[in-house]
Write a protein that holds these residues in place. Structure first.
Motif, PDB file in Angstrom:
ATOM      1  N   SER A 187       0.964  -1.304   0.035  1.00 39.21           N
ATOM      2  CA  SER A 187      -0.190  -0.449  -0.360  1.00 39.21           C
ATOM      3  C   SER A 187       1.028   1.160  -0.289  1.00 39.21           C
ATOM      4  O   SER A 187       0.872   2.193  -0.664  1.00 39.21           O
ATOM      5  N   SER A 230       2.604   1.951  -3.736  1.00 39.48           N
ATOM      6  CA  SER A 230       1.479   2.204  -4.750  1.00 39.48           C
ATOM      7  C   SER A 230       1.186   3.663  -4.018  1.00 39.48           C
ATOM      8  O   SER A 230       0.215   3.803  -4.984  1.00 39.48           O
ATOM      9  N   CYS A 231       0.962   3.940  -3.201  1.00 41.04           N
ATOM     10  CA  CYS A 231       0.220   5.450  -2.539  1.00 41.04           C
ATOM     11  C   CYS A 231       1.905   6.513  -2.799  1.00 41.04           C
ATOM     12  O   CYS A 231       1.682   7.289  -2.232  1.00 41.04           O
ATOM     13  N   CYS A 262      -3.645  -1.327   5.233  1.00 41.82           N
ATOM     14  CA  CYS A 262      -3.498  -1.160   3.720  1.00 41.82           C
ATOM     15  C   CYS A 262      -3.324   0.705   4.390  1.00 41.82           C
ATOM     16  O   CYS A 262      -2.425   1.699   3.479  1.00 41.82           O
ATOM     17  N   ALA A 269      -0.368   3.719   2.953  1.00 43.13           N
ATOM     18  CA  ALA A 269      -0.597   5.155   2.094  1.00 43.13           C
ATOM     19  C   ALA A 269      -0.315   6.224   3.394  1.00 43.13           C
ATOM     20  O   ALA A 269       0.177   7.353   2.899  1.00 43.13           O
ATOM     21  N   MET A 294      -7.794   3.805   0.466  1.00 40.10           N
ATOM     22  CA  MET A 294      -6.723   2.653   1.275  1.00 40.10           C
ATOM     23  C   MET A 294      -7.601   1.634   2.517  1.00 40.10           C
ATOM     24  O   MET A 294      -7.663   0.337   1.388  1.00 40.10           O
ATOM     25  N   ARG A 327       1.663  -2.023  -7.380  1.00 39.39           N
ATOM     26  CA  ARG A 327       0.206  -2.194  -7.034  1.00 39.39           C
ATOM     27  C   ARG A 327      -0.645  -3.411  -7.502  1.00 39.39           C
ATOM     28  O   ARG A 327      -1.530  -3.869  -7.392  1.00 39.39           O
ATOM     29  N   LEU A 330      -0.738  -5.832  -4.898  1.00 37.19           N
ATOM     30  CA  LEU A 330      -1.724  -6.088  -4.143  1.00 37.19           C
ATOM     31  C   LEU A 330      -3.123  -6.911  -5.039  1.00 37.19           C
ATOM     32  O   LEU A 330      -3.605  -7.158  -4.426  1.00 37.19           O
TER      33      LEU A 330
END
Length: 323
Positions: free
Chosen positions: A56, A59-60, A180, A184, A197, A308, A311
């Motif tokens: 997470s 991804s962020c 998650c 983030a 998230m 991502r 995930l």
């Protein structure tokens, strides 16, 4: 189906560092405590929660020291709840090993759980990770409420589908959601992304729990005792749906079996057969896949990268795993 070790590849370096930091975060000057925490670390599970935190974060934004502390905080508080759960459930085994209370008795187990909880709090306060602490403590609060709600409903055997989803949202999904959201937040994402998230983790957690409930009716040989939830008088989604398909006399008969004959292997098998005959398995599977799809839909808002993708693979793993 992909193995967890394959899914972990983009973050295997981070997980190795995390493992050392997690061990360090549990260290104590009391030899008994050190012995017990060493035993806990040695029999750790699949590391899914730290994976959700790291994927997470990646991804962020970028994985950093705060991400590692977030992963350690989640694991410390989660491990504390597991140790306490085994005392509450009078369980002697956890993941195929003796539980802490089985080896060191309830009094020690409760104190160890308290120690782990305090370690998580002090780790966050020492580093001023107040947002991460807020996210995870809210999850622990919800987990306690979910457990108590389930106990209350199990006594009266009147659980509706809406209540079932509220129980699993609090008991299981809240923790994955906090992983998650922590990931983030640790990467510096804005509040809208952190909330997004959190929603993603909630959807995954609900799908994960439905899969677990399906195991109880024998969809795979998973090493979980068949009908265990029935023996504990837990009304899960396959059974709740099956009960809705029949008239009052049959419904009363099945509830009576769950309530008063849950130790009888033949009666438990009768309940399992009833669930399968009345579409409980198919309905629960369809619900699980719907939550999985909602989780995938949320991920489309994130930039496409290896994290991502990790995930996405984790989401698939939750519904395709066989244990």
């Amino acid at each position: 189906m992909l193995k967890l070790s394959e899914i972990q590849r983009p973050i295997e370096g981070e997980l190795a560092i995390f493992e050392d930091k997690f061990k360090e975060s549990m260290r104590s000057s009391v030899p008994l405590l050190d012995r017990i925490t060493h035993y806990i670390v040695k029999r750790k599970g699949k590391q899914m929660r730290p994976m959700f935190v790291f994927f997470s974060a990646g991804s962020c934004g970028e994985i950093n020291d705060a991400t590692h502390r977030g992963a350690a905080l989640v694991e410390l508080l989660h491990t504390a709840t597991l140790v306490h759960d085994d005392v509450v459930d009078n369980a002697n085994v956890r993941r195929g090993f003796f539980s802490v209370n089985a080896l060191w008795k309830n009094k020690v187990a409760v104190l160890v759980g308290d120690f782990l909880l305090a370690k998580g709090l002090s780790l966050s306060i020492r580093n001023a990770d107040f947002r991460l602490l807020e996210i995870v403590t809210h999850a622990v609060e919800q987990m306690s409420e979910g457990e108590l709600l389930q106990i209350e409903k199990a006594r009266r055997m009147d659980i509706e589908e809406a209540v079932y989803f509220e129980v699993i949202r609090q008991k299981t999904a809240s923790l994955i959601a906090s992983c998650c959201a922590c990931g983030a937040a640790s990467a510096g994402a804005d509040e809208a992304t952190v909330a997004q998230m959190h929603r993603f983790g909630e959807k995954v957690g609900i799908a994960f729990q439905i899969k677990d409930d399906l195991f109880d009716f024998g969809i795979d040989d998973v090493g979980k005792p068949l009908g265990n939830d029935i023996k504990e008088k837990k009304l899960t989604l396959p059974l709740i749906h099956a009960l809705k398909q029949v008239g009052k006399p049959e419904k009363r008969r099945i509830i009576n079996l769950v309530k008063n004959h849950n130790e009888d292997t033949q009666k438990v098998a009768e309940v399992i057969a009833f669930v399968k005959a009345n579409g409980g398995m198919e309905y629960a599977t369809a619900q699980m896949l719907a939550y999985q799809q909602e989780a995938f839909d949320i991920l489309t808002h994130l930039p496409e990268n290896a994290y991502r993708h990790g995930l996405e693979q984790l989401v698939r793993y939750t519904t395709e795993r066989n244990k």
